[in-house]
Motif scaffolding. Structure first.
Motif, PDB file in Angstrom:
ATOM      1  N   THR A  95       0.843  -1.202   0.000  1.00 19.23           N
ATOM      2  CA  THR A  95       0.000   0.000   0.000  1.00 19.23           C
ATOM      3  C   THR A  95       0.874   1.246   0.000  1.00 19.23           C
ATOM      4  N   THR A  96       0.328   2.331  -0.549  1.00 21.22           N
ATOM      5  CA  THR A  96       1.057   3.593  -0.641  1.00 21.22           C
ATOM      6  C   THR A  96       0.107   4.749  -0.358  1.00 21.22           C
ATOM      7  N   PRO A  97       0.648   5.920  -0.028  1.00 16.84           N
ATOM      8  CA  PRO A  97      -0.195   7.096   0.183  1.00 16.84           C
ATOM      9  C   PRO A  97      -0.887   7.502  -1.119  1.00 16.84           C
ATOM     10  N   TYR A  98      -1.989   8.196  -0.985  1.00 18.23           N
ATOM     11  CA  TYR A  98      -2.670   8.719  -2.173  1.00 18.23           C
ATOM     12  C   TYR A  98      -1.917   9.922  -2.704  1.00 18.23           C
ATOM     13  N   ARG A  99      -1.773  10.004  -4.033  1.00 14.89           N
ATOM     14  CA  ARG A  99      -1.200  11.169  -4.696  1.00 14.89           C
ATOM     15  C   ARG A  99      -2.049  11.499  -5.914  1.00 14.89           C
ATOM     16  N   ASP A 100      -2.206  12.794  -6.213  1.00 14.92           N
ATOM     17  CA  ASP A 100      -2.860  13.219  -7.442  1.00 14.92           C
ATOM     18  C   ASP A 100      -1.867  13.015  -8.577  1.00 14.92           C
ATOM     19  N   GLU A 101      -2.127  12.035  -9.442  1.00 15.67           N
ATOM     20  CA  GLU A 101      -1.159  11.632 -10.449  1.00 15.67           C
ATOM     21  C   GLU A 101      -1.498  12.134 -11.852  1.00 15.67           C
ATOM     22  N   GLN A 102      -2.480  13.030 -12.001  1.00 16.36           N
ATOM     23  CA  GLN A 102      -2.920  13.427 -13.329  1.00 16.36           C
ATOM     24  C   GLN A 102      -1.792  14.036 -14.152  1.00 16.36           C
TER      25      GLN A 102
END
Length: 236
Positions: free
Chosen positions: A221-228
């Motif tokens: 699992t990993t932190p959420y990031r805005d990857e747009q």
């Protein structure tokens, strides 16, 4: 969205980019988690980054030279020369008890992150992503530019080459990585004897006993990031 789709279809690059972003921001714990998730998808550079972080004590409470060796051994699995050299320097710095521990602990890491387990996951992600992208609106692809990290900086993928088979056929994709990383110029570390490391370069054989691959092992699992916008320009 096409940009984001490309990286979603290539989770090895996606999570390596996110790990580099956090590394440069000093978010070492998050960076380590992203590199481990990229490693789950057979990303050898990310496995090397995990090794370096464990060796230097970044993202963890204390350095772990034993586990660092295991991860660098894993990064060297395909014979990438830079990672073999680093692996041998790590090995030279371990004492006999640490070496024995590395061979034991390494079997579990290989079962989960070795190529026999990780490459099928990446192949599935690439094929699924290709089907999703070719079934969507792709009119803007011609003007697209994507930057992906390599050993000498960032490589640009322009729209004209977006659907090149080397990015979408799993075997060709892995061969593309091999062509980039087989003999790269990789940063040096100051452990062990340089002479001993140089003598071992070219011998890709792992010291760690083989183990049964766990293809269905849980994904880290990993932190959420805005990857747009991720991959739209080199990280600064």
């Amino acid at each position: 969205m096409i940009n984001a789709g490309f990286l979603s279809a290539h989770p090895d690059l996606r999570y390596r980019l996110l790990g580099l972003e956090d590394m440069r921001a000093g978010r070492y714990e998050d960076a380590l988690r992203f590199f481990m998730r990229a490693s789950y998808y057979a990303d050898k550079p990310s496995q090397g980054m995990v090794a370096e972080m464990l060796w230097n004590g970044q993202g963890v409470e204390n350095p772990d030279p034993v586990l660092a060796y295991v991860w660098m051994d894993l990064a060297a699995e395909r014979g990438y020369e830079g990672f073999i050299g680093l692996r041998e320097r790590y090995w030279a710095a371990l004492d006999e008890d640490q070496r024995a521990s590395a061979l034991e602990r390494g079997q579990e890491i290989y079962a989960r992150y070795g190529d026999d387990a990780a490459r099928p996951r990446l192949a599935t992600a690439i094929r699924r992503g290709r089907n999703q992208i070719t079934g969507s609106r792709v009119g803007a692809v011609g003007s697209l530019q994507i930057y992906v990290p390599g050993p000498a900086g960032f490589e640009q993928i322009d729209g004209a080459k977006f659907f090149d088979e080397k990015y979408w056929d799993p075997e060709q994709y892995m061969a593309w990585h091999d062509s980039i990383w087989l003999k790269p110029r990789v940063g040096r570390v100051t452990v062990g004897e340089i002479e001993a490391a140089n003598a071992a370069v070219g011998d890709a054989a792992s010291r760690i006993p083989t183990s049964t691959p766990q293809i269905d092992a849980a994904e880290p699992t990993t932190p959420y990031r805005d990857e747009q916008q991720l991959g739209s320009k080199p990280l600064e």
